[in-house]
Design a protein around this motif. Structure first.
Motif, PDB file in Angstrom:
ATOM      1  N   HIS A 415      -0.710  14.013  40.620  1.00 14.96           N
ATOM      2  CA  HIS A 415      -0.600  14.201  42.056  1.00 14.96           C
ATOM      3  C   HIS A 415      -1.479  15.382  42.708  1.00 14.96           C
ATOM      4  O   HIS A 415      -1.628  16.481  42.174  1.00 14.96           O
ATOM      5  N   ASP A 416      -2.141  15.126  43.801  1.00 10.67           N
ATOM      6  CA  ASP A 416      -2.877  16.218  44.673  1.00 10.67           C
ATOM      7  C   ASP A 416      -1.778  17.327  45.460  1.00 10.67           C
ATOM      8  O   ASP A 416      -2.066  18.366  45.354  1.00 10.67           O
ATOM      9  N   ASP A 417      -0.671  16.856  45.332  1.00  9.04           N
ATOM     10  CA  ASP A 417       0.140  17.607  46.522  1.00  9.04           C
ATOM     11  C   ASP A 417       1.001  18.684  45.453  1.00  9.04           C
ATOM     12  O   ASP A 417       1.907  19.289  45.942  1.00  9.04           O
ATOM     13  N   VAL A 418       0.554  18.686  44.367  1.00  3.42           N
ATOM     14  CA  VAL A 418       1.465  19.551  43.337  1.00  3.42           C
ATOM     15  C   VAL A 418       0.459  21.002  43.032  1.00  3.42           C
ATOM     16  O   VAL A 418      -0.862  20.994  43.287  1.00  3.42           O
ATOM     17  N   ASP A 419       1.229  22.032  43.516  1.00  2.28           N
ATOM     18  CA  ASP A 419       0.564  23.456  43.402  1.00  2.28           C
ATOM     19  C   ASP A 419       0.339  23.785  41.933  1.00  2.28           C
ATOM     20  O   ASP A 419       1.190  24.436  41.271  1.00  2.28           O
ATOM     21  N   TYR A 420      -0.953  23.553  41.325  1.00  4.87           N
ATOM     22  CA  TYR A 420      -0.989  23.746  39.996  1.00  4.87           C
ATOM     23  C   TYR A 420      -1.189  25.171  39.857  1.00  4.87           C
ATOM     24  O   TYR A 420      -1.005  25.802  38.530  1.00  4.87           O
ATOM     25  N   ALA A 421      -1.707  25.944  40.597  1.00  2.00           N
ATOM     26  CA  ALA A 421      -1.828  27.516  40.417  1.00  2.00           C
ATOM     27  C   ALA A 421      -0.173  28.026  40.228  1.00  2.00           C
ATOM     28  O   ALA A 421      -0.152  28.926  39.297  1.00  2.00           O
ATOM     29  N   ALA A 422       0.580  27.552  40.972  1.00  2.00           N
ATOM     30  CA  ALA A 422       1.859  28.095  40.961  1.00  2.00           C
ATOM     31  C   ALA A 422       2.609  27.760  39.598  1.00  2.00           C
ATOM     32  O   ALA A 422       3.561  28.408  39.016  1.00  2.00           O
ATOM     33  N   LEU A 423       2.369  26.515  39.453  1.00  2.00           N
ATOM     34  CA  LEU A 423       2.825  26.003  38.124  1.00  2.00           C
ATOM     35  C   LEU A 423       2.240  26.805  37.016  1.00  2.00           C
ATOM     36  O   LEU A 423       3.063  27.227  36.102  1.00  2.00           O
ATOM     37  N   ALA A 424       1.108  26.994  36.705  1.00  2.00           N
ATOM     38  CA  ALA A 424       0.333  27.694  35.849  1.00  2.00           C
ATOM     39  C   ALA A 424       1.064  29.057  35.734  1.00  2.00           C
ATOM     40  O   ALA A 424       1.054  29.889  34.761  1.00  2.00           O
ATOM     41  N   SER A 425       1.280  29.785  36.793  1.00  2.00           N
ATOM     42  CA  SER A 425       1.711  31.093  36.873  1.00  2.00           C
ATOM     43  C   SER A 425       3.263  31.581  36.663  1.00  2.00           C
ATOM     44  O   SER A 425       3.592  32.436  36.012  1.00  2.00           O
ATOM     45  N   ASN A 426       3.896  30.356  36.413  1.00  2.00           N
ATOM     46  CA  ASN A 426       5.518  30.326  36.247  1.00  2.00           C
ATOM     47  C   ASN A 426       5.978  29.639  35.036  1.00  2.00           C
ATOM     48  O   ASN A 426       7.019  30.022  34.701  1.00  2.00           O
ATOM     49  N   ALA A 427       5.307  28.516  34.792  1.00  2.00           N
ATOM     50  CA  ALA A 427       5.605  27.762  33.399  1.00  2.00           C
ATOM     51  C   ALA A 427       5.421  28.825  32.071  1.00  2.00           C
ATOM     52  O   ALA A 427       4.257  29.375  32.050  1.00  2.00           O
ATOM     53  N   LYS A 428       6.183  28.540  31.125  1.00  2.00           N
ATOM     54  CA  LYS A 428       5.881  29.199  30.103  1.00  2.00           C
ATOM     55  C   LYS A 428       4.912  28.520  29.107  1.00  2.00           C
ATOM     56  O   LYS A 428       3.943  29.185  28.639  1.00  2.00           O
ATOM     57  N   LEU A 429       4.852  26.971  29.336  1.00  2.00           N
ATOM     58  CA  LEU A 429       3.801  26.228  28.548  1.00  2.00           C
ATOM     59  C   LEU A 429       3.685  24.966  29.308  1.00  2.00           C
ATOM     60  O   LEU A 429       4.370  24.341  29.554  1.00  2.00           O
ATOM     61  N   ILE A 430       2.373  24.608  29.511  1.00  2.00           N
ATOM     62  CA  ILE A 430       1.998  23.613  30.293  1.00  2.00           C
ATOM     63  C   ILE A 430       1.179  22.689  29.040  1.00  2.00           C
ATOM     64  O   ILE A 430       0.115  22.906  28.471  1.00  2.00           O
ATOM     65  N   VAL A 431       1.538  21.227  28.940  1.00  2.00           N
ATOM     66  CA  VAL A 431       0.880  20.366  28.154  1.00  2.00           C
ATOM     67  C   VAL A 431       0.229  19.328  29.445  1.00  2.00           C
ATOM     68  O   VAL A 431       1.030  18.440  29.961  1.00  2.00           O
ATOM     69  N   ASP A 432      -0.862  19.410  29.564  1.00  2.00           N
ATOM     70  CA  ASP A 432      -1.922  18.491  30.677  1.00  2.00           C
ATOM     71  C   ASP A 432      -2.452  17.411  30.253  1.00  2.00           C
ATOM     72  O   ASP A 432      -3.520  17.645  29.357  1.00  2.00           O
ATOM     73  N   THR A 433      -1.966  16.197  30.547  1.00  2.00           N
ATOM     74  CA  THR A 433      -2.675  14.961  29.932  1.00  2.00           C
ATOM     75  C   THR A 433      -3.596  14.513  30.901  1.00  2.00           C
ATOM     76  O   THR A 433      -4.341  13.485  30.551  1.00  2.00           O
ATOM     77  N   ARG A 434      -3.832  14.874  32.118  1.00  2.00           N
ATOM     78  CA  ARG A 434      -4.941  14.566  32.993  1.00  2.00           C
ATOM     79  C   ARG A 434      -5.977  15.679  33.315  1.00  2.00           C
ATOM     80  O   ARG A 434      -6.618  15.424  34.407  1.00  2.00           O
TER      81      ARG A 434
END
Length: 450
Positions: A415-434
């Motif tokens: 989704h475009d409405d997700v703040d991916y910068a904030a996601l990457a700054s705060n999550a321990k691990l991101i598995v990105d399928t897209r």
């Protein structure tokens, strides 16, 4: 000569009504296909009457409320104020419209065979109310032969004769929910019928609110056109999903490969890998053709292989997530806290039908993970016969600070409405399928492409 004139009188009346936008258009099924057609036809000047068995839909519409996020309330209200739109659950009113457009689901059953029960039930509702001078058009995706072999005999139980008393055609829906560039009124319409009169009437109808009509030789041909469009997408998505596995084993980034390949101005069209297929068309439609092909003793190996590849992707992603967790923290999925980002089947819509995210949630929980989801478009998971255990679950509230509470975030929908910068700054691990993070300009060592 007198009998011929009398027989042609209803068609002449109907043609005149259609040409001058005096015909009432009835749309049966007010979902992601039917409601946009209602709006497009009504905004072009026709009177439209919508039908649905779910009373919540007509109730909302007559109050000026839209239940589809990409259709704002004000468009509904404007049509109501101009008396060009109404909606009802009263199927006794099926005799009122001059044209009846059938936009009901055509799912698969548990054995992956076509389920035409909604089409059959709709035909049985129309038949006792059918009158001379009406045209019935099926829009639901189905296998070649359905309009002529299944729907026509049901309608003729009325005692009326097709192509003499009433007319019948097929025109496949081409909706792409959330696509702001191509709405219903901007997409050419394919039309197929088994008589010249029916083809002509259908073309006149759709010419009122689409940019162009493409008339083919029969209803079966039009049915095949729709299947071909969706099988083309399914096969090509399966190809890039398989290439992702192959290139990944070689240490090659498939996303970089696709970006470079699409610079070629001819002979190539980009498709993108993902966690599997979703939506009401692409995961389902190819099986309609494979089922019908068996009647002719023809094997559809290529189509079936594509289906196997695409349906295997959720399991592959779960395995990738398990491996990423093991490498990052030394723990597996069991008792891990996972946040799935996006449960709609594609970006910027609220439609969860056939979404691979739902299958991945089930697979993760089967392996002992504690799973929550966040989706800015889906607040509550709807009832689903395929994913009953997930029905009613609510989206988490977006709070970047709380992302640290999860062992991993799985991006299933970009989704475009997700703040991916904030996601990457705060999550321990991101598995990105897209490839969502990188496309948003976010690069981080805790982001793993899968």
């Amino acid at each position: 000569m007198l009998n011929t004139t009398l027989q042609r009188a209803p068609i002449q009346i109907l043609e005149d009504k259609l040409r001058h936008k005096q015909a009432v258009i009835g749309v049966i099924g007010l979902g992601y296909v039917g409601l946009p057609i209602c709006i497009a036809a009504a905004e072009a000047g026709s009177m439209v009457l919508g039908f649905d068995v779910d009373p919540a839909k007509p109730d909302a519409l007559v109050r000026g409320k839209s239940y589809l996020k990409h259709i704002p309330d004000d468009r509904i209200r404007s049509l109501l104020s101009e008396n060009r739109f109404d909606a009802t659950t009263n199927f006794d009113r099926l005799s009122e419209p001059d044209a009846l457009l059938i936009c009901v689901p055509t799912p698969l059953d548990a054995h992956l065979d076509p389920d035409l029960s909604f089409v059959v039930a709709t035909g049985e509702q129309i038949a006792p109310r059918l009158r001379r001078g009406q045209i019935v058009i099926l829009e639901s995706t189905t296998y070649p032969g359905t309009t002529f072999e299944v729907l026509r005999p049901i309608l003729e139980t009325s005692g009326l004769v097709c192509d003499r008393d009433f007319y019948l055609a097929f025109s496949p829906e081409r909706e792409d929910p959330g696509n702001l560039e191509f709405s219903t009124s901007r997409i050419p319409k394919v039309i197929g019928a088994d008589s010249a009169d029916a083809s002509n009437l259908a073309a006149i109808l759709y010419d009122q609110f689409v940019p162009r009509t493409v008339v083919v030789s029969s209803s079966a041909t039009a049915e095949a056109v729709k299947l071909t469009e969706n099988i083309f997408r399914a096969v090509n998505i399966a190809l890039v999903n398989e290439l992702k596995l192959v290139y990944g084993a070689m240490g090659v980034d498939v996303w970089e490969v696709i970006e470079a390949a699409k610079s070629k101005p001819f002979g190539y069209m980009p498709f993108y890998p993902g966690p599997g297929l979703g939506g009401h068309c692409i995961p389902i439609d190819p099986f309609y053709l494979t089922w019908k092909a068996r009647e002719y003793g023809v094997a559809t190996k290529f189509i079936e292989l594509a289906g196997q590849i695409n349906s295997s992707m959720p399991q592959h992603i779960v395995n990738e997530l398990a491996g990423a967790l093991d490498r990052a923290s030394g723990r597996g999925l069991s008792r891990s806290r996972i946040l799935v980002a996006g449960v709609a089947y594609k970006k910027n819509v609220d439609d969860t039908r056939e979404s691979p995210a739902l299958r991945m949630i089930e697979l993760l929980e089967a392996r002992g993970a504690q799973v929550r989801f966040y989706d800015p478009f889906v607040s509550v998971l709807p009832d689903s016969r395929e994913h009953k255990s997930l029905s009613g679950r609510r989206s988490e509230i977006w709070d970047p600070v709380r992302l640290v509470d999860y062992d991993a975030v799985l991006i299933a929908t970009d989704h475009d409405d997700v703040d991916y910068a904030a996601l990457a700054s705060n999550a321990k691990l991101i598995v990105d399928t897209r490839n969502a993070c990188r496309r948003a300009g976010v690069t981080s060592s805790n982001v793993v492409l899968a």
